[in-house]
Design a protein around this motif. Structure first.
Motif, PDB file in Angstrom:
ATOM      1  N   ALA A  13       0.837  -1.202   0.000  1.00  0.00           N
ATOM      2  CA  ALA A  13       0.000   0.000   0.000  1.00  0.00           C
ATOM      3  C   ALA A  13       0.870   1.249   0.000  1.00  0.00           C
ATOM      4  CB  ALA A  13      -0.934  -0.003   1.213  1.00  0.00           C
ATOM      5  N   GLY A  14       1.937   1.234   0.806  1.00  0.00           N
ATOM      6  CA  GLY A  14       2.850   2.378   0.837  1.00  0.00           C
ATOM      7  C   GLY A  14       3.542   2.591  -0.493  1.00  0.00           C
ATOM      8  N   GLY A  16       2.463   1.546  -3.393  1.00  0.00           N
ATOM      9  CA  GLY A  16       1.420   1.950  -4.347  1.00  0.00           C
ATOM     10  C   GLY A  16       1.107   3.430  -4.256  1.00  0.00           C
ATOM     11  N   TYR A  17       0.963   3.932  -3.035  1.00  0.00           N
ATOM     12  CA  TYR A  17       0.678   5.359  -2.882  1.00  0.00           C
ATOM     13  C   TYR A  17       1.856   6.206  -3.336  1.00  0.00           C
ATOM     14  CZ  TYR A  17      -0.701   9.867  -1.274  1.00  0.00           C
ATOM     15  OH  TYR A  17      -1.017  11.197  -1.251  1.00  0.00           O
ATOM     16  N   GLU A  18       3.062   5.762  -3.046  1.00  0.00           N
ATOM     17  CA  GLU A  18       4.256   6.523  -3.460  1.00  0.00           C
ATOM     18  C   GLU A  18       4.339   6.604  -4.984  1.00  0.00           C
ATOM     19  OE1 GLU A  18       7.839   8.723  -2.807  1.00  0.00           O
ATOM     20  OE2 GLU A  18       6.086   8.292  -1.576  1.00  0.00           O
ATOM     21  N   PHE A  20       1.830   6.386  -7.084  1.00  0.00           N
ATOM     22  CA  PHE A  20       0.754   7.305  -7.468  1.00  0.00           C
ATOM     23  C   PHE A  20       1.191   8.752  -7.250  1.00  0.00           C
ATOM     24  CE2 PHE A  20      -2.752   9.945  -5.904  1.00  0.00           C
ATOM     25  CZ  PHE A  20      -3.523  10.019  -7.062  1.00  0.00           C
ATOM     26  N   ALA A  21       1.786   9.046  -6.095  1.00  0.00           N
ATOM     27  CA  ALA A  21       2.197  10.413  -5.761  1.00  0.00           C
ATOM     28  C   ALA A  21       3.299  10.904  -6.688  1.00  0.00           C
ATOM     29  CB  ALA A  21       2.665  10.475  -4.311  1.00  0.00           C
ATOM     30  N   ASN A  24       1.504  11.795 -10.182  1.00  0.00           N
ATOM     31  CA  ASN A  24       0.479  12.828 -10.295  1.00  0.00           C
ATOM     32  C   ASN A  24       1.148  14.199 -10.294  1.00  0.00           C
ATOM     33  OD1 ASN A  24       0.845  13.855  -7.690  1.00  0.00           O
ATOM     34  ND2 ASN A  24      -0.840  12.712  -6.828  1.00  0.00           N
ATOM     35  N   ASP A  29       3.073  15.481  -1.973  1.00  0.00           N
ATOM     36  CA  ASP A  29       2.441  14.266  -1.451  1.00  0.00           C
ATOM     37  C   ASP A  29       3.317  13.018  -1.515  1.00  0.00           C
ATOM     38  OD1 ASP A  29       2.246  14.102  -4.165  1.00  0.00           O
ATOM     39  OD2 ASP A  29       0.135  13.561  -4.230  1.00  0.00           O
ATOM     40  N   THR A  30       4.574  13.145  -1.952  1.00  0.00           N
ATOM     41  CA  THR A  30       5.466  11.985  -1.881  1.00  0.00           C
ATOM     42  C   THR A  30       6.026  11.877  -0.467  1.00  0.00           C
ATOM     43  OG1 THR A  30       7.431  13.231  -2.528  1.00  0.00           O
ATOM     44  CG2 THR A  30       6.148  12.208  -4.315  1.00  0.00           C
TER      45      THR A  30
END
Length: 67
Positions: A13-14, A16-18, A20-21, A24, A29-30
């Motif tokens: 999850a971490g 994946g969010y990184e 994505f950040a 974008n 948000d990184t």
């Protein structure tokens, strides 16, 4: 098995969010941008605190894993 699954999901999850950040267009948000903001590394005291925390954490983690 359950702890491995939980930690694996959290790490994925971490990551994946990184990812994505990174891709974008929103600034701030990184993980590295958040850490800079939390520790206020644009100031000398913030850099010193971050460096001290990093060194202590790295030393503890090394002893924790190898000990």
């Amino acid at each position: 098995m359950t702890p491995d699954l939980i930690w694996g999901v959290l790490l994925l999850a971490g990551v994946g969010y990184e990812v994505f950040a990174i891709f974008n267009t929103k600034a701030g948000d990184t993980l590295s941008e958040r850490v800079r903001a939390w520790f206020r590394t644009h100031t000398h005291p913030g850099r010193a605190v971050f460096a001290a925390v990093w060194v202590v954490f790295a030393g503890w983690f090394l002893v924790h894993i190898l000990g």
